[in-house]
Design an enzyme around this catalytic site. Structure first.
Site, PDB file in Angstrom:
ATOM      1  N   TYR A   1       0.824  -1.218   0.000  1.00 10.73           N
ATOM      2  CA  TYR A   1       0.000   0.000   0.000  1.00 10.73           C
ATOM      3  C   TYR A   1       0.857   1.267   0.000  1.00 10.73           C
ATOM      4  O   TYR A   1       0.430   2.299  -0.518  1.00 10.73           O
ATOM      5  CB  TYR A   1      -1.011  -0.034   1.149  1.00 10.73           C
ATOM      6  CG  TYR A   1      -2.085  -1.071   0.895  1.00 10.73           C
ATOM      7  CD1 TYR A   1      -3.142  -0.811   0.020  1.00 10.73           C
ATOM      8  CD2 TYR A   1      -2.011  -2.341   1.451  1.00 10.73           C
ATOM      9  CE1 TYR A   1      -4.100  -1.771  -0.270  1.00 10.73           C
ATOM     10  CE2 TYR A   1      -2.971  -3.316   1.164  1.00 10.73           C
ATOM     11  CZ  TYR A   1      -4.006  -3.023   0.310  1.00 10.73           C
ATOM     12  OH  TYR A   1      -4.954  -3.981   0.016  1.00 10.73           O
TER      13      TYR A   1
ATOM     14  N   ARG B   1       1.278   1.734  -3.647  1.00 13.86           N
ATOM     15  CA  ARG B   1       0.035   2.252  -4.253  1.00 13.86           C
ATOM     16  C   ARG B   1      -0.103   3.753  -3.959  1.00 13.86           C
ATOM     17  O   ARG B   1      -0.516   4.530  -4.801  1.00 13.86           O
ATOM     18  CB  ARG B   1      -1.202   1.539  -3.695  1.00 13.86           C
ATOM     19  CG  ARG B   1      -1.235   0.030  -3.776  1.00 13.86           C
ATOM     20  CD  ARG B   1      -1.680  -0.478  -5.128  1.00 13.86           C
ATOM     21  NE  ARG B   1      -0.681  -0.354  -6.177  1.00 13.86           N
ATOM     22  CZ  ARG B   1       0.437  -1.081  -6.251  1.00 13.86           C
ATOM     23  NH1 ARG B   1       0.713  -1.995  -5.343  1.00 13.86           N
ATOM     24  NH2 ARG B   1       1.276  -0.906  -7.235  1.00 13.86           N
TER      25      ARG B   1
ATOM     26  N   GLN C   1     -15.829   2.377  -5.669  1.00 12.23           N
ATOM     27  CA  GLN C   1     -15.138   1.182  -5.177  1.00 12.23           C
ATOM     28  C   GLN C   1     -13.626   1.432  -5.169  1.00 12.23           C
ATOM     29  O   GLN C   1     -12.875   0.590  -4.689  1.00 12.23           O
ATOM     30  CB  GLN C   1     -15.454  -0.007  -6.085  1.00 12.23           C
ATOM     31  CG  GLN C   1     -16.924  -0.411  -6.058  1.00 12.23           C
ATOM     32  CD  GLN C   1     -17.258  -1.376  -7.182  1.00 12.23           C
ATOM     33  OE1 GLN C   1     -17.689  -0.968  -8.253  1.00 12.23           O
ATOM     34  NE2 GLN C   1     -17.043  -2.653  -6.959  1.00 12.23           N
ATOM     35  N   ASN C   2     -13.218   2.571  -5.706  1.00 13.82           N
ATOM     36  CA  ASN C   2     -11.791   2.881  -5.802  1.00 13.82           C
ATOM     37  C   ASN C   2     -11.282   3.453  -4.485  1.00 13.82           C
ATOM     38  O   ASN C   2     -12.002   4.164  -3.783  1.00 13.82           O
ATOM     39  CB  ASN C   2     -11.538   3.880  -6.932  1.00 13.82           C
ATOM     40  CG  ASN C   2     -11.958   3.314  -8.280  1.00 13.82           C
ATOM     41  OD1 ASN C   2     -12.022   2.104  -8.457  1.00 13.82           O
ATOM     42  ND2 ASN C   2     -12.265   4.182  -9.233  1.00 13.82           N
ATOM     43  N   VAL C   3     -10.020   3.197  -4.201  1.00  8.06           N
ATOM     44  CA  VAL C   3      -9.438   3.713  -2.963  1.00  8.06           C
ATOM     45  C   VAL C   3      -8.563   4.949  -3.230  1.00  8.06           C
ATOM     46  O   VAL C   3      -8.007   5.524  -2.304  1.00  8.06           O
ATOM     47  CB  VAL C   3      -8.624   2.616  -2.230  1.00  8.06           C
ATOM     48  CG1 VAL C   3      -9.553   1.494  -1.776  1.00  8.06           C
ATOM     49  CG2 VAL C   3      -7.502   2.050  -3.095  1.00  8.06           C
ATOM     50  N   ASP C   4      -8.453   5.347  -4.508  1.00  5.06           N
ATOM     51  CA  ASP C   4      -7.678   6.553  -4.817  1.00  5.06           C
ATOM     52  C   ASP C   4      -8.481   7.807  -4.474  1.00  5.06           C
ATOM     53  O   ASP C   4      -9.651   7.733  -4.121  1.00  5.06           O
ATOM     54  CB  ASP C   4      -7.241   6.556  -6.295  1.00  5.06           C
ATOM     55  CG  ASP C   4      -8.426   6.571  -7.255  1.00  5.06           C
ATOM     56  OD1 ASP C   4      -9.252   7.498  -7.163  1.00  5.06           O
ATOM     57  OD2 ASP C   4      -8.539   5.658  -8.111  1.00  5.06           O
TER      58      ASP C   4
ATOM     59  N   HIS D   1     -14.654   0.999  -0.275  1.00  3.36           N
ATOM     60  CA  HIS D   1     -13.562   0.073   0.046  1.00  3.36           C
ATOM     61  C   HIS D   1     -12.390   0.743   0.752  1.00  3.36           C
ATOM     62  O   HIS D   1     -11.286   0.217   0.757  1.00  3.36           O
ATOM     63  CB  HIS D   1     -13.091  -0.642  -1.225  1.00  3.36           C
ATOM     64  CG  HIS D   1     -14.165  -1.490  -1.837  1.00  3.36           C
ATOM     65  ND1 HIS D   1     -14.186  -1.865  -3.163  1.00  3.36           N
ATOM     66  CD2 HIS D   1     -15.281  -2.041  -1.286  1.00  3.36           C
ATOM     67  CE1 HIS D   1     -15.266  -2.610  -3.394  1.00  3.36           C
ATOM     68  NE2 HIS D   1     -15.944  -2.712  -2.282  1.00  3.36           N
TER      69      HIS D   1
ATOM     70  N   GLY E   1     -17.229   1.944 -15.284  1.00  4.10           N
ATOM     71  CA  GLY E   1     -15.961   1.228 -15.121  1.00  4.10           C
ATOM     72  C   GLY E   1     -15.926   0.191 -14.023  1.00  4.10           C
ATOM     73  O   GLY E   1     -14.897   0.030 -13.371  1.00  4.10           O
TER      74      GLY E   1
ATOM     75  N   SER F   1     -17.023  -3.986 -13.093  1.00  4.08           N
ATOM     76  CA  SER F   1     -17.460  -5.260 -13.660  1.00  4.08           C
ATOM     77  C   SER F   1     -18.763  -5.749 -13.022  1.00  4.08           C
ATOM     78  O   SER F   1     -19.346  -6.724 -13.478  1.00  4.08           O
ATOM     79  CB  SER F   1     -16.375  -6.315 -13.418  1.00  4.08           C
ATOM     80  OG  SER F   1     -16.146  -6.443 -12.022  1.00  4.08           O
TER      81      SER F   1
END
Length: 232
Positions: free
Chosen positions: A53, A56, A86-89, A104, A175, A177
């Protein structure tokens, strides 16, 4: 103003150069999910997980929001926009979005290993603090861990997200799934009369009978088209 609720996944940030987890060449191919995204992996090798992480986080310093992020933020002039990601950025925030719900977790935050969801122990890191080391402690004396919801952990923000989805006048999926639950289940809470748009360059299998307006484009071109459809 109408409530525009947007669910975003890895494809939202792909154009910014952030590695997606599931695609070919994605992070899961290089790092088994069990090692870096489960409580068991963290217990077995905390240093590996912390360094994963750290890397990241470092990547965030080299990337910028793409046009899709910027256009979504711009829609706040015309709609009450809630982004559920859902992105952690932090690219939605950096593009100017004011209301972002992170399902998330958030890469730029760390927390207690003992009580990860206790607000008392959640801390935002400044860029110069992005490298967390073994021995760095949370306020309760436990090792600082990433503020990330790992597989097998509860998703604390899902109820909040559901509340916003239930009030959506327009619902947009970008974006993702639609494979990861509980996020994928948000579609079931969209009111019947609410139009749904799906932006993705790839085919997405949607487990629903409702009518979905599909825009087969990447995030930037897709949000540009969505904007024309919504605002004329």
């Amino acid at each position: 103003m109408k409530n525009l609720v947007v669910l975003t996944g890895a494809g939202m940030s792909a154009e910014s150069g952030i590695s997606t987890f599931r695609d070919a060449g994605g992070l899961w191919e290089r790092y088994p999910v069990e090692q870096v995204a489960t409580p068991e992996g963290y217990a077995a090798n905390p240093e590996l997980v912390i360094n994963f992480y750290n890397d990241r986080r470092q990547q965030l310093l080299d990337v910028k929001p793409n046009q899709g992020h910027v256009l979504l933020a711009g829609l706040e002039k015309s709609f009450n926009v809630t982004v559920i990601t859902q992105n952690v950025d932090n690219l939605h925030e950096r593009a100017g979005s004011h209301h972002v719900i992170h399902l998330h977790g958030e890469l730029t935050k760390v927390t207690s290993s003992r009580e990860p969801n206790n607000p008392k122990y959640i801390k935002e890191l400044k860029p110069e603090e992005f490298k967390v080391k073994m021995g760095d402690k949370a306020a309760d004396g436990s090792q600082l861990r990433p503020f990330i919801v790992w597989f097998g952990e509860a998703v604390p923000m899902i109820e909040t997200a559901i509340d916003y989805v239930r009030k959506a006048d327009i619902f947009v999926i970008i974006g993702t799934s639609l494979n990861v639950y509980p996020a994928a289940g948000l579609l079931y809470y969209v009111p019947d009369e609410t139009p749904v748009y799906l932006i993705d360059p790839n085919y997405v299998a949607v487990n629903s009978n409702r009518k979905i307006n599909v825009i087969r484009k990447g995030a930037s071109a897709g949000v540009e088209e969505l904007k024309k459809m919504l605002l004329g």
